[in-house]
Design a protein around this motif. Structure first.
Motif, PDB file in Angstrom:
ATOM      1  N   SER A  50     -36.226 -17.723  12.298  1.00  0.00           N
ATOM      2  CA  SER A  50     -37.099 -18.547  13.145  1.00  0.00           C
ATOM      3  C   SER A  50     -37.682 -19.731  12.398  1.00  0.00           C
ATOM      4  CB  SER A  50     -38.232 -17.674  13.711  1.00  0.00           C
ATOM      5  OG  SER A  50     -39.195 -17.363  12.711  1.00  0.00           O
ATOM      6  N   ARG A  51     -37.706 -19.666  11.068  1.00  0.00           N
ATOM      7  CA  ARG A  51     -38.318 -20.736  10.277  1.00  0.00           C
ATOM      8  C   ARG A  51     -37.280 -21.623   9.587  1.00  0.00           C
ATOM      9  NH1 ARG A  51     -43.504 -21.341  12.094  1.00  0.00           N
ATOM     10  NH2 ARG A  51     -44.598 -19.312  12.138  1.00  0.00           N
ATOM     11  N   LEU A  52     -36.024 -21.453   9.905  1.00  0.00           N
ATOM     12  CA  LEU A  52     -34.994 -22.315   9.307  1.00  0.00           C
ATOM     13  C   LEU A  52     -35.227 -23.802   9.580  1.00  0.00           C
ATOM     14  CD1 LEU A  52     -31.767 -20.177   9.889  1.00  0.00           C
ATOM     15  CD2 LEU A  52     -32.917 -20.615   7.701  1.00  0.00           C
ATOM     16  N   PRO A  53     -35.691 -24.193  10.786  1.00  0.00           N
ATOM     17  CA  PRO A  53     -35.966 -25.625  10.994  1.00  0.00           C
ATOM     18  C   PRO A  53     -36.987 -26.180   9.996  1.00  0.00           C
ATOM     19  CG  PRO A  53     -35.850 -24.503  13.106  1.00  0.00           C
ATOM     20  CD  PRO A  53     -35.828 -23.434  12.053  1.00  0.00           C
ATOM     21  N   TYR A  54     -37.982 -25.379   9.649  1.00  0.00           N
ATOM     22  CA  TYR A  54     -38.969 -25.818   8.657  1.00  0.00           C
ATOM     23  C   TYR A  54     -38.288 -26.100   7.319  1.00  0.00           C
ATOM     24  CZ  TYR A  54     -42.522 -25.242   4.999  1.00  0.00           C
ATOM     25  OH  TYR A  54     -43.312 -25.409   3.891  1.00  0.00           O
ATOM     26  N   LEU A  55     -37.398 -25.199   6.887  1.00  0.00           N
ATOM     27  CA  LEU A  55     -36.731 -25.381   5.608  1.00  0.00           C
ATOM     28  C   LEU A  55     -35.799 -26.585   5.638  1.00  0.00           C
ATOM     29  CD1 LEU A  55     -35.976 -21.645   4.772  1.00  0.00           C
ATOM     30  CD2 LEU A  55     -37.821 -23.086   3.897  1.00  0.00           C
ATOM     31  N   ALA A  56     -35.124 -26.782   6.770  1.00  0.00           N
ATOM     32  CA  ALA A  56     -34.261 -27.959   6.892  1.00  0.00           C
ATOM     33  C   ALA A  56     -35.081 -29.238   6.831  1.00  0.00           C
ATOM     34  CB  ALA A  56     -33.471 -27.881   8.196  1.00  0.00           C
ATOM     35  N   GLY A  59     -36.165 -30.301   3.431  1.00  0.00           N
ATOM     36  CA  GLY A  59     -35.129 -31.062   2.750  1.00  0.00           C
ATOM     37  C   GLY A  59     -34.369 -30.309   1.684  1.00  0.00           C
ATOM     38  N   VAL A  60     -34.597 -28.986   1.584  1.00  0.00           N
ATOM     39  CA  VAL A  60     -33.904 -28.224   0.542  1.00  0.00           C
ATOM     40  C   VAL A  60     -32.430 -28.073   0.895  1.00  0.00           C
ATOM     41  CG1 VAL A  60     -36.010 -27.027  -0.097  1.00  0.00           C
ATOM     42  CG2 VAL A  60     -34.477 -25.984   1.583  1.00  0.00           C
ATOM     43  N   ASP A  61     -31.643 -27.762  -0.123  1.00  0.00           N
ATOM     44  CA  ASP A  61     -30.195 -27.635   0.055  1.00  0.00           C
ATOM     45  C   ASP A  61     -29.748 -26.211   0.365  1.00  0.00           C
ATOM     46  OD1 ASP A  61     -29.273 -30.419  -0.866  1.00  0.00           O
ATOM     47  OD2 ASP A  61     -30.564 -29.775  -2.509  1.00  0.00           O
ATOM     48  N   ALA A  62     -30.512 -25.239  -0.103  1.00  0.00           N
ATOM     49  CA  ALA A  62     -30.094 -23.849   0.035  1.00  0.00           C
ATOM     50  C   ALA A  62     -31.316 -22.946   0.063  1.00  0.00           C
ATOM     51  CB  ALA A  62     -29.160 -23.443  -1.109  1.00  0.00           C
ATOM     52  N   HIS A 104     -26.226 -22.342   8.178  1.00  0.00           N
ATOM     53  CA  HIS A 104     -25.168 -23.332   7.995  1.00  0.00           C
ATOM     54  C   HIS A 104     -25.248 -24.434   9.043  1.00  0.00           C
ATOM     55  CE1 HIS A 104     -22.516 -20.261   5.614  1.00  0.00           C
ATOM     56  NE2 HIS A 104     -23.490 -20.764   4.892  1.00  0.00           N
ATOM     57  N   ARG A 105     -25.615 -24.072  10.268  1.00  0.00           N
ATOM     58  CA  ARG A 105     -25.768 -25.104  11.305  1.00  0.00           C
ATOM     59  C   ARG A 105     -26.892 -26.074  10.961  1.00  0.00           C
ATOM     60  NH1 ARG A 105     -24.764 -20.849  15.137  1.00  0.00           N
ATOM     61  NH2 ARG A 105     -26.985 -20.716  15.650  1.00  0.00           N
ATOM     62  N   HIS A 106     -27.881 -25.593  10.222  1.00  0.00           N
ATOM     63  CA  HIS A 106     -28.991 -26.456   9.791  1.00  0.00           C
ATOM     64  C   HIS A 106     -28.672 -27.187   8.487  1.00  0.00           C
ATOM     65  CE1 HIS A 106     -32.231 -25.607  12.660  1.00  0.00           C
ATOM     66  NE2 HIS A 106     -31.800 -24.363  12.696  1.00  0.00           N
ATOM     67  N   GLY A 107     -27.459 -27.026   7.961  1.00  0.00           N
ATOM     68  CA  GLY A 107     -27.102 -27.682   6.708  1.00  0.00           C
ATOM     69  C   GLY A 107     -27.626 -26.985   5.480  1.00  0.00           C
ATOM     70  N   LEU A 108     -27.976 -25.709   5.617  1.00  0.00           N
ATOM     71  CA  LEU A 108     -28.522 -24.939   4.504  1.00  0.00           C
ATOM     72  C   LEU A 108     -27.511 -23.902   4.029  1.00  0.00           C
ATOM     73  CD1 LEU A 108     -32.008 -24.237   6.110  1.00  0.00           C
ATOM     74  CD2 LEU A 108     -31.610 -25.770   4.177  1.00  0.00           C
ATOM     75  N   TRP A 206     -20.023  -9.608   1.135  1.00  0.00           N
ATOM     76  CA  TRP A 206     -20.979 -10.635   1.542  1.00  0.00           C
ATOM     77  C   TRP A 206     -20.358 -12.031   1.556  1.00  0.00           C
ATOM     78  CZ3 TRP A 206     -24.994  -9.206   4.096  1.00  0.00           C
ATOM     79  CH2 TRP A 206     -25.474  -7.891   3.931  1.00  0.00           C
ATOM     80  N   LEU A 207     -19.410 -12.293   0.671  1.00  0.00           N
ATOM     81  CA  LEU A 207     -18.699 -13.574   0.738  1.00  0.00           C
ATOM     82  C   LEU A 207     -17.912 -13.690   2.042  1.00  0.00           C
ATOM     83  CD1 LEU A 207     -17.476 -13.726  -2.957  1.00  0.00           C
ATOM     84  CD2 LEU A 207     -19.105 -15.311  -1.895  1.00  0.00           C
ATOM     85  N   ASP A 208     -17.301 -12.603   2.462  1.00  0.00           N
ATOM     86  CA  ASP A 208     -16.566 -12.617   3.727  1.00  0.00           C
ATOM     87  C   ASP A 208     -17.501 -12.806   4.915  1.00  0.00           C
ATOM     88  OD1 ASP A 208     -14.195 -12.224   2.353  1.00  0.00           O
ATOM     89  OD2 ASP A 208     -14.126 -10.060   2.707  1.00  0.00           O
ATOM     90  N   LEU A 209     -18.734 -12.356   4.780  1.00  0.00           N
ATOM     91  CA  LEU A 209     -19.722 -12.571   5.832  1.00  0.00           C
ATOM     92  C   LEU A 209     -20.189 -14.022   5.862  1.00  0.00           C
ATOM     93  CD1 LEU A 209     -22.327 -10.154   7.080  1.00  0.00           C
ATOM     94  CD2 LEU A 209     -23.230 -12.333   6.270  1.00  0.00           C
ATOM     95  N   GLY A 210     -19.969 -14.766   4.760  1.00  0.00           N
ATOM     96  CA  GLY A 210     -20.263 -16.192   4.763  1.00  0.00           C
ATOM     97  C   GLY A 210     -21.302 -16.671   3.791  1.00  0.00           C
ATOM     98  N   VAL A 211     -21.860 -15.790   2.949  1.00  0.00           N
ATOM     99  CA  VAL A 211     -22.889 -16.272   2.028  1.00  0.00           C
ATOM    100  C   VAL A 211     -22.272 -17.223   1.006  1.00  0.00           C
ATOM    101  CG1 VAL A 211     -24.202 -14.133   2.335  1.00  0.00           C
ATOM    102  CG2 VAL A 211     -22.739 -14.407   0.321  1.00  0.00           C
ATOM    103  N   ASP A 212     -23.133 -18.071   0.458  1.00  0.00           N
ATOM    104  CA  ASP A 212     -22.679 -19.138  -0.433  1.00  0.00           C
ATOM    105  C   ASP A 212     -22.881 -18.836  -1.904  1.00  0.00           C
ATOM    106  OD1 ASP A 212     -22.066 -21.336   1.664  1.00  0.00           O
ATOM    107  OD2 ASP A 212     -24.047 -20.589   2.215  1.00  0.00           O
ATOM    108  N   GLY A 213     -23.418 -17.657  -2.204  1.00  0.00           N
ATOM    109  CA  GLY A 213     -23.581 -17.313  -3.602  1.00  0.00           C
ATOM    110  C   GLY A 213     -24.517 -16.142  -3.781  1.00  0.00           C
ATOM    111  N   PHE A 214     -24.727 -15.803  -5.055  1.00  0.00           N
ATOM    112  CA  PHE A 214     -25.526 -14.641  -5.414  1.00  0.00           C
ATOM    113  C   PHE A 214     -26.485 -14.994  -6.536  1.00  0.00           C
ATOM    114  CE2 PHE A 214     -21.418 -13.199  -3.902  1.00  0.00           C
ATOM    115  CZ  PHE A 214     -21.772 -12.262  -2.941  1.00  0.00           C
ATOM    116  N   ARG A 215     -27.706 -14.535  -6.382  1.00  0.00           N
ATOM    117  CA  ARG A 215     -28.647 -14.501  -7.498  1.00  0.00           C
ATOM    118  C   ARG A 215     -28.496 -13.123  -8.110  1.00  0.00           C
ATOM    119  NH1 ARG A 215     -33.222 -11.036  -8.701  1.00  0.00           N
ATOM    120  NH2 ARG A 215     -34.721 -12.207  -9.954  1.00  0.00           N
ATOM    121  N   ILE A 216     -28.140 -13.062  -9.382  1.00  0.00           N
ATOM    122  CA  ILE A 216     -27.791 -11.800 -10.032  1.00  0.00           C
ATOM    123  C   ILE A 216     -29.011 -11.269 -10.772  1.00  0.00           C
ATOM    124  CG2 ILE A 216     -26.246 -10.685 -11.673  1.00  0.00           C
ATOM    125  CD1 ILE A 216     -24.305 -13.114 -11.011  1.00  0.00           C
ATOM    126  N   ASP A 217     -29.575 -10.212 -10.225  1.00  0.00           N
ATOM    127  CA  ASP A 217     -30.761  -9.598 -10.808  1.00  0.00           C
ATOM    128  C   ASP A 217     -30.423  -8.963 -12.157  1.00  0.00           C
ATOM    129  OD1 ASP A 217     -33.573  -8.645 -10.393  1.00  0.00           O
ATOM    130  OD2 ASP A 217     -32.594  -6.689 -10.544  1.00  0.00           O
TER     131      ASP A 217
END
Length: 541
Positions: A50-56, A59-62, A104-108, A206-217
């Motif tokens: 619901s808050r994706l428009p705020y993030l877009a 101006g953040v990229d991801a 992705h539709r919001h460019g994020l 998760w890559l097949d689901l469409g995520v763009d990367g991983f933060r590796i804990d």
């Protein structure tokens, strides 16, 4: 910024690949505390969506999402019981897929956490290991050992848990298992090929689901020194990031990261790996971002630098130099869900906020990628007076002052008490109470104020995107008065920062682009306010 190259990119935003991660601004969402979409008091994937428009608009990229997988929540999701499903408090797998698609539709782009050093003690593998007993193949998935002493009553070595106490727990059958964090987080045995196979399958899921990367804990933690030797010193947590210890930053972790890089590169759209890695030096940290390893590594040496010009200059230069040795971008971060918010670290109150605003322009003006932790764009301070009954962070077992609850308080969206728009009207109270004073810090209030910290971040990210000198243009230090920093980048960009508590005069480099506090410019001289930063367009550009 960087030039766009058209490519087939089903998982990436806008269908382009740009080596976008090299100068991206990435926003960290601590899912529990970002937005509550169903009114139960806990942030969830529906709330994030619901808050994706705020993030877009910011101006953040991801967006980087902290763990939302099935978990008993002993460590708020970093104890994973099922890596391929969503915990019901956060939603469903369908919610995760919808969030990625809509982002992705919001460019994020969307980065998710992966936790490979340990699982939950409720993970099917660990439950099987406990039931199977000593010497079983199931126990080979974890680090089990016989104890020392006449009857094995002493732990196998002197390793200490990051959360306090020893890093070993003994089962009724007499064997001990390793947990570098909470006892509910048993360490996996990465000497077992089955672990490698399982995590490659998890990443593909998760890559097949469409995520763009991983933060590796705990990207520095999977491999332990052969023989599990004693450290030989107490208070080992204070050694992390400064000294060599046998359970972190072992050379073998790099083989894992190389394999994961090959997997990431096999997908279109510049999917990335980001290391949460503590290393004894920036040079050791740079090993994680060699060309065939991960794309980014958090720069905790920058985060822990006190508010002092010489210290910042030294850590910035060393970070640029060591990352440059391997051709990697430097990644800058001021706060996250594991450390005290920098408004408070920098002095709290008005002083802390002034310094935090200046630090934002310093950080966003540097070469490389920057991370923004949710709420820092609002200038939120650490909440230091949470009632005792709400404090459940396991890290408090080590040190009551090291608890991370205060930086995880939900963020305010509007001025309406008691939830400040975090949840639904009439919904449950937030899982951590929000200070009554936070209304003026809310998104709604700050959007209406062009001088607010939120407006400063929005404008800084916009200028960063629009100006050619930023991106990866190299940094050149300029001469400036004691207690200040000044550098130029590319074709005409200058950043000046006054880290003193007094006004400082210096030659005005040109036209003011953006300032955390407006300088007084007269007859070619600029008077910088205390604890302030200014971006300039240089006259001779």
């Amino acid at each position: 910024m960087t030039e766009l190259v058209e490519t087939s990119c089903p998982g990436g935003a806008a269908g382009t690949a740009t080596r976008w991660w090299r100068d991206a601004v990435i926003y960290q969402v601590y899912v529990r505390s970002f937005a509550d979409g169903n009114g139960d008091g806990i942030g969830d994937l529906l709330g994030v969506r619901s808050r994706l428009p705020y993030l877009a608009d910011l101006g953040v990229d991801a967006v980087w999402l902290t763990p939302f997988y099935t978990s008993p929540m002993a460590d708020f999701g970093y104890d994973v019981a099922d890596y391929r499903d969503v915990d019901p408090i956060f939603g469903t797998l369908a919610d995760a897929a919808a969030l990625v698609e809509e982002a992705h539709r919001h460019g994020l782009r969307v980065i998710v956490d992966v936790v490979p050093n340990h699982t939950s003690d409720q993970h099917a593998w660990f439950r099987q290991a406990v039931a199977a007993g000593p010497g079983s193949p199931e126990r080979e998935r974890y680090v089990f050992r016989q104890g020392k002493g006449e009857n094995g009553e002493l732990p196998p070595n002197d390793w200490e848990s990051i959360f306090g106490g020893r890093a070993w727990t003994r089962l009724p059958d007499g064997e001990w298992y390793l947990h570098l964090f909470a006892p509910e987080q048993p360490d996996l045995n990465w000497d077992n090929p089955e672990i490698h196979e399982e995590f490659e399958a998890v990443l593909r899921f998760w890559l097949d689901l469409g995520v763009d990367g991983f933060r590796i804990d705990v990207a520095h933690g999977m491999v332990k020194a052969a023989g599990l030797p004693d450290v030989g010193h107490p208070d080992q947590v204070r050694m992390i990031g400064t000294d060599v210890v046998p359970f972190f930053d072992q050379d073998g972790v790099h083989d894992i990261h190389r394999a994961w890089r090959r997997l990431l590169d096999s997908y279109p759209g510049e999917r990335i790996g980001v290391a949460e890695a503590w290393a004894p030096s920036p040079r050791r940290l740079a090993h994680y971002v060699r060309p065939d390893e991960l794309h980014q590594a958090f720069n905790f040496h920058f985060l822990t630098t006190p508010w002092e010009a010489a210290g910042f200059r030294a850590v910035i230069q060393e970070s640029l130099d060591t990352a440059g040795l391997v051709g990697a971008p430097t990644t800058w971060v001021l706060s996250n869900h594991d450390v005290k918010r920098h408004v408070t670290r920098y002095g709290d109150g008005g002083t802390g906020l002034r310094r935090a605003r200046a630090a934002a322009l310093l950080t966003l003006g540097l070469p490389g990628s920057a991370y923004v932790y949710q709420g820092e764009e609002l200038g939120l301070p650490e909440v230091l007076d949470l009632p005792e009954e709400f404090l459940h962070d396991p890290q408090r077992l080590r040190d009551p002052d090291a608890g991370r609850d205060g930086c995880r308080v939900p963020i305010p969206w509007d001025e309406t008490e008691p939830h400040f728009g975090f949840g639904l009207p009439g919904g449950e109270d937030p899982w951590l109470p929000m200070p009554a004073s936070w209304g003026p810090l809310s998104v709604e209030t700050q959007l209406a104020d062009p001088a607010s910290t939120l407006s400063l971040y929005r404008r800084a990210i916009e200028v960063r995107r629009s100006l050619r000198p930023l991106g990866e243009a190299p940094l050149e230090w300029l001469t400036s008065p004691e207690g200040t920093l000044a550098f130029t980048r590319g074709e005409g960009f200058v950043c000046t920062v006054n880290l003193t508590g007094e006004p400082v005069e210096l030659p005005a480099p040109g036209r003011v682009l953006l300032a955390s506090e407006e300088p007084l410019v007269t007859a070619g001289t600029a008077r910088l306010a205390p604890d302030s930063a200014v971006w300039w367009e240089r006259r001779d550009a």
